[in-house]
Design a protein around this motif. Structure first.
Motif, PDB file in Angstrom:
ATOM      1  N   THR A 138      54.707  15.157  -7.773  1.00 34.33           N
ATOM      2  CA  THR A 138      54.175  14.822  -9.103  1.00 34.33           C
ATOM      3  C   THR A 138      55.177  14.060  -9.953  1.00 34.33           C
ATOM      4  OG1 THR A 138      54.890  16.958 -10.005  1.00 34.33           O
ATOM      5  CG2 THR A 138      52.671  16.842  -9.069  1.00 34.33           C
ATOM      6  N   ALA A 139      56.414  13.926  -9.485  1.00 37.79           N
ATOM      7  CA  ALA A 139      57.402  13.143 -10.237  1.00 37.79           C
ATOM      8  C   ALA A 139      56.925  11.698 -10.340  1.00 37.79           C
ATOM      9  CB  ALA A 139      58.758  13.211  -9.543  1.00 37.79           C
ATOM     10  N   ILE A 140      57.079  11.102 -11.511  1.00 34.91           N
ATOM     11  CA  ILE A 140      56.540   9.762 -11.727  1.00 34.91           C
ATOM     12  C   ILE A 140      57.407   9.011 -12.735  1.00 34.91           C
ATOM     13  CG2 ILE A 140      54.989  10.528 -13.583  1.00 34.91           C
ATOM     14  CD1 ILE A 140      52.946   8.477 -12.557  1.00 34.91           C
ATOM     15  N   SER A 141      57.468   7.704 -12.571  1.00 40.93           N
ATOM     16  CA  SER A 141      58.168   6.875 -13.561  1.00 40.93           C
ATOM     17  C   SER A 141      57.478   5.529 -13.651  1.00 40.93           C
ATOM     18  CB  SER A 141      59.636   6.688 -13.176  1.00 40.93           C
ATOM     19  OG  SER A 141      59.757   5.968 -11.971  1.00 40.93           O
ATOM     20  N   ASP A 142      57.535   4.949 -14.842  1.00 44.07           N
ATOM     21  CA  ASP A 142      57.102   3.563 -15.040  1.00 44.07           C
ATOM     22  C   ASP A 142      58.059   2.961 -16.070  1.00 44.07           C
ATOM     23  OD1 ASP A 142      56.268   4.154 -17.644  1.00 44.07           O
ATOM     24  OD2 ASP A 142      54.143   4.005 -17.190  1.00 44.07           O
ATOM     25  N   PRO A 143      57.881   1.733 -16.498  1.00 46.58           N
ATOM     26  CA  PRO A 143      58.873   1.141 -17.410  1.00 46.58           C
ATOM     27  C   PRO A 143      59.082   1.901 -18.714  1.00 46.58           C
ATOM     28  CG  PRO A 143      57.512  -0.574 -16.441  1.00 46.58           C
ATOM     29  CD  PRO A 143      56.894   0.724 -16.034  1.00 46.58           C
ATOM     30  N   ASP A 144      58.108   2.734 -19.095  1.00 49.82           N
ATOM     31  CA  ASP A 144      58.183   3.350 -20.413  1.00 49.82           C
ATOM     32  C   ASP A 144      58.472   4.848 -20.415  1.00 49.82           C
ATOM     33  OD1 ASP A 144      57.568   0.917 -21.735  1.00 49.82           O
ATOM     34  OD2 ASP A 144      55.487   1.164 -21.097  1.00 49.82           O
ATOM     35  N   PHE A 145      58.352   5.524 -19.256  1.00 54.10           N
ATOM     36  CA  PHE A 145      58.620   6.953 -19.238  1.00 54.10           C
ATOM     37  C   PHE A 145      58.824   7.428 -17.808  1.00 54.10           C
ATOM     38  CE2 PHE A 145      54.178   6.944 -18.165  1.00 54.10           C
ATOM     39  CZ  PHE A 145      53.993   8.080 -17.392  1.00 54.10           C
ATOM     40  N   CYS A 146      59.395   8.614 -17.686  1.00 51.43           N
ATOM     41  CA  CYS A 146      59.389   9.326 -16.409  1.00 51.43           C
ATOM     42  C   CYS A 146      59.230  10.801 -16.707  1.00 51.43           C
ATOM     43  CB  CYS A 146      60.643   9.045 -15.587  1.00 51.43           C
ATOM     44  SG  CYS A 146      62.187   9.652 -16.284  1.00 51.43           S
ATOM     45  N   GLU A 147      58.634  11.522 -15.769  1.00 48.64           N
ATOM     46  CA  GLU A 147      58.422  12.943 -16.014  1.00 48.64           C
ATOM     47  C   GLU A 147      58.449  13.726 -14.709  1.00 48.64           C
ATOM     48  OE1 GLU A 147      54.732  13.858 -17.883  1.00 48.64           O
ATOM     49  OE2 GLU A 147      53.521  12.726 -16.464  1.00 48.64           O
ATOM     50  N   LEU A 204      60.128  19.067 -23.427  1.00 47.92           N
ATOM     51  CA  LEU A 204      59.909  20.078 -22.394  1.00 47.92           C
ATOM     52  C   LEU A 204      58.737  20.934 -22.822  1.00 47.92           C
ATOM     53  CD1 LEU A 204      61.045  21.358 -19.729  1.00 47.92           C
ATOM     54  CD2 LEU A 204      62.245  22.993 -21.224  1.00 47.92           C
ATOM     55  N   ARG A 205      57.706  21.020 -21.999  1.00 45.88           N
ATOM     56  CA  ARG A 205      56.497  21.757 -22.343  1.00 45.88           C
ATOM     57  C   ARG A 205      56.097  22.708 -21.230  1.00 45.88           C
ATOM     58  NH1 ARG A 205      55.803  16.743 -24.541  1.00 45.88           N
ATOM     59  NH2 ARG A 205      55.035  16.667 -26.686  1.00 45.88           N
ATOM     60  N   GLU A 206      55.525  23.794 -21.630  1.00 44.85           N
ATOM     61  CA  GLU A 206      54.860  24.693 -20.695  1.00 44.85           C
ATOM     62  C   GLU A 206      53.398  24.754 -21.108  1.00 44.85           C
ATOM     63  OE1 GLU A 206      54.945  29.406 -19.712  1.00 44.85           O
ATOM     64  OE2 GLU A 206      56.906  28.394 -19.686  1.00 44.85           O
ATOM     65  N   ARG A 224      59.695  15.499 -19.755  1.00 37.15           N
ATOM     66  CA  ARG A 224      59.286  14.099 -19.904  1.00 37.15           C
ATOM     67  C   ARG A 224      60.306  13.331 -20.744  1.00 37.15           C
ATOM     68  NH1 ARG A 224      53.709  11.082 -20.167  1.00 37.15           N
ATOM     69  NH2 ARG A 224      54.169   9.373 -21.592  1.00 37.15           N
ATOM     70  N   PHE A 225      60.574  12.101 -20.295  1.00 39.09           N
ATOM     71  CA  PHE A 225      61.497  11.202 -20.977  1.00 39.09           C
ATOM     72  C   PHE A 225      60.720   9.956 -21.390  1.00 39.09           C
ATOM     73  CE2 PHE A 225      63.725  13.856 -18.025  1.00 39.09           C
ATOM     74  CZ  PHE A 225      64.920  14.181 -18.624  1.00 39.09           C
ATOM     75  N   ASP A 226      60.556   9.736 -22.720  1.00 41.01           N
ATOM     76  CA  ASP A 226      59.785   8.607 -23.238  1.00 41.01           C
ATOM     77  C   ASP A 226      60.704   7.600 -23.910  1.00 41.01           C
ATOM     78  OD1 ASP A 226      56.691   8.767 -23.127  1.00 41.01           O
ATOM     79  OD2 ASP A 226      57.304  10.845 -23.565  1.00 41.01           O
ATOM     80  N   ARG A 227      60.539   6.337 -23.565  1.00 45.48           N
ATOM     81  CA  ARG A 227      61.289   5.283 -24.234  1.00 45.48           C
ATOM     82  C   ARG A 227      60.806   5.148 -25.678  1.00 45.48           C
ATOM     83  NH1 ARG A 227      63.876   1.013 -21.931  1.00 45.48           N
ATOM     84  NH2 ARG A 227      62.796   1.368 -19.952  1.00 45.48           N
TER      85      ARG A 227
END
Length: 623
Positions: A502-511, A554-556, A589-592
């Protein structure tokens, strides 16, 4: 009894040479060229001590003196038709097959394989005005050397042969055998580079076996490169086919050397087997041969292969080879697993230092790696040291790195494992490490985890981001490198995981989804709450520069657990403060952040989280 009369002034050695019968000559020389390689075969002499020299020239050989200006390609000993490693692997005698679908060579046949470097000469047609290839004709001679004497006699049509056309091309391995499990192939390399292949040995005409064992799951499948330990062959190694998931194929290679027996999956200095003087370089031809074979196999598999799922696994010397291969070609592999490997050839507790130094030069010389690789010009004992590599390439992304090592291992030692742990932590590199009280064997506390670790390793994809866990509060203590320091049994980052699917990244975020292990496995977390810092790695399109800002959340479920504004370090990496993790999966999640606005900020991808615990800054309208 032979009596020699020595005329005055004539040395006895000359008389002895005159009295010694001249060596006989070979016959039946045949030359066949295909796929950029010329295969020479001939009938050997009965004397097993005779060896054979192979010459090549553009002009026909008409007299013995023509050999003086010819290209001496190399030499082979008797029984060059013997596929020794296949014979050792199977317990039965086998000779080489030099043409797919052909028969084995006879026991008394000689074999020499030349990798052609010349390309065709293109000329212009008088009719169409288009270029056409004018192929080159080459001539060959095989001579014998017995008791130090070379028989240079030319017997036209017996020890001479002509190839009407030769040109450089991609070599094609030759199928040796097919069985119910897979295929055995042979690949010949030499000591001269061609436009299609680097020099992959210090000697000419060296044959190597490799085996392909496919999985049975639908294509496309992953591919595992399996490297054996010292003294083994392609047929014997870890892991076995029944330990590997069916959606992964296995490519098994051999490390062998006519003088050393093996090369630690590295190569040798260029004076070997003579001693190094300090003026040599170390040619990593074995690493390059493994990479060439991997590329050939994946090209052959085509759409049946998933290029994002390439792995390397090995034990002992195979673990060392896995480490060397992955650090030379880090962008090629998704994940690696090393069991009982060494990560510093200068570690004081390694037990075969004399062999290492005969192969690679002395520790004090620290000979440079030969040109042509990413690690060229680096001292070989820095090249094989995890700490030195980490300092030279701190920002290089590569495969997820898992290891198993033993504190009481007196073969590869224990200290280099601690060196590796510290080195990878210092550059925020992703992986998990396991240690116990084993000696140099697969038997130890974590032996029952091996298949599970294989499964986790082979679930990783190169096109998905990975995650480094820093300062995990429930990590065990590895100590300072002495077997008695720290916890006898433990793991570093083995009790925590992110979901690679389920790990994912694109130019604007990764989670990522992160959690403590609670699966009934040997490495389950001993507690239900821990603290850890997160560093995303191999994030692909999500690249950062100085001055960028990133919102970490960070969310649950719908509950917001933590939020932080982050900026990248000098290597473009993000590091969160310590956050809480539990067996329940949490979304990290890391958001630009694109910029600021009144009362908030602007995200590249809108995300408007709400938490029962209170409001968080909201994305600006229009983004």
């Amino acid at each position: 009894m032979l009596f020699l009369f020595r005329p005055a002034g004539l040395p006895l050695a000359v008389l002895w040479a005159l009295a010694t019968p001249a060596p006989a000559q070979v016959d039946g020389l045949s030359a066949r060229h295909y796929s950029g390689q010329t295969f020479l075969t001939w009938n050997e002499l009965p004397d097993p001590l005779t060896h054979y020299r192979v010459y090549r020239a553009r002009e026909p050989f008409l007299r013995e003196s023509d050999l003086d200006s010819a290209d001496l390609l190399g030499r082979v000993d008797s029984s060059s038709s013997d596929n020794h490693r296949r014979s050792v692997a199977t317990g039965h005698s086998f000779n080489w097959i030099v043409e797919t679908g052909g028969s084995q060579l006879a026991d008394d046949q000689g074999l020499f394989v030349h990798n052609v470097r010349e390309s065709p000469i293109f000329r212009t047609s008088n009719f169409a005005g288009r270029p056409y290839p004018a192929f080159r004709r080459f001539h060959y001679v095989v001579t014998t050397v017995t008791n130090g004497l070379e028989d240079r006699t030319l017997v036209r049509g017996e020890n001479t042969a002509t190839v009407p056309f030769e040109w450089a091309a991609q070599p094609a391995p030759v199928l040796q055998n097919t069985d119910l499990s897979g295929e055995l192939w042979a690949h010949w390399v030499g000591n001269r580079a061609t436009p299609f292949q680097p020099a992959l040995h210090r000697h000419a005409s060296q044959g190597f076996n490799f085996r392909f064992d496919p999985g049975i799951a639908p294509e496309p499948r992953g591919l595992l490169v399996r490297l054996h330990s010292a003294g083994q062959t392609y047929a014997i190694g870890w892991p076995h086919r029944n330990e590997v998931p069916t959606d992964v194929d296995i490519l098994s290679l051999s490390d062998s050397d006519p003088a050393a027996g093996f090369t630690l999956w590295l190569g040798t200095h260029d004076a070997f087997p003579s001693s190094s003087t300090g003026a040599q370089v170390v040619n990593l031809f074995t690493i390059q041969r493994v990479k060439w074979t991997l590329d050939w196999m994946t090209d052959r598999l085509g759409s049946g292969h998933d290029p994002e799922r390439v792995y390397a696994v090995g034990g002992s010397m195979g673990a060392m080879g896995t480490f060397y291969l992955a650090t030379e070609y880090p962008d090629r592999f998704a994940a690696i697993l090393c069991r009982n490997g060494n990560f510093d050839l200068r570690a004081p507790d390694i037990n075969n230092a004399s062999f290492v130094q005969s192969l690679l030069g002395t520790y004090s010389q620290n000979l440079p790696v030969a040109p042509g690789l990413a690690t060229q010009n680096i001292g070989i004992f820095d090249r094989t040291n995890a700490s030195a590599l980490s300092q030279m390439f701190p920002a290089v992304d590569g495969p997820v790195f898992r290891t198993i090592n033993g504190r009481n291992d007196t073969t590869v030692g224990w200290q280099s494992a601690v060196t590796l742990y510290e080195a990878l932590a210092s550059i925020y590199y992703p992986g998990g490490h396991y240690f116990d009280t084993r000696r140099h064997s697969p038997f130890g506390h974590w032996a029952g985890m091996e298949q599970e670790l294989l499964k986790r390793t082979l679930a990783t994809r190169r096109d998905r981001p990975s995650l480094h866990f820093g300062g995990l509060s429930i990590n065990d203590e590895a100590g300072m490198g002495d077997p008695g320091d720290g916890d006898a049994i433990g793991t570093l980052n083995g009790t925590i995981e992110y979901d690679p699917e389920t790990a994912i990244s694109d130019p604007d975020f990764c989670e990522f989804e992160v959690y403590l292990r609670s699966e009934g496995a040997l490495d389950d977390a001993p507690v239900t709450d821990a603290q850890v810092s997160l560093t995303p790695r191999r994030t692909g399109p999500f690249t950062l520069s100085a001055g960028d800002t990133v919102l970490f959340t960070l969310r649950e479920g719908t509950n917001l657990i933590a939020t932080h504004m982050l900026t990248p370090d000098g290597n473009g990496l993000l590091h969160t403060p310590a956050i809480g993790v539990t067996p329940t999966r949490r979304n990290a999640r890391f958001d630009r952040v694109l910029g600021s606005s009144q009362g908030g900020y602007s995200l590249a991808v809108p995300r408007l989280p709400h938490s029962p615990g209170g409001p968080v800054p909201t994305a600006s309208a229009g983004h």
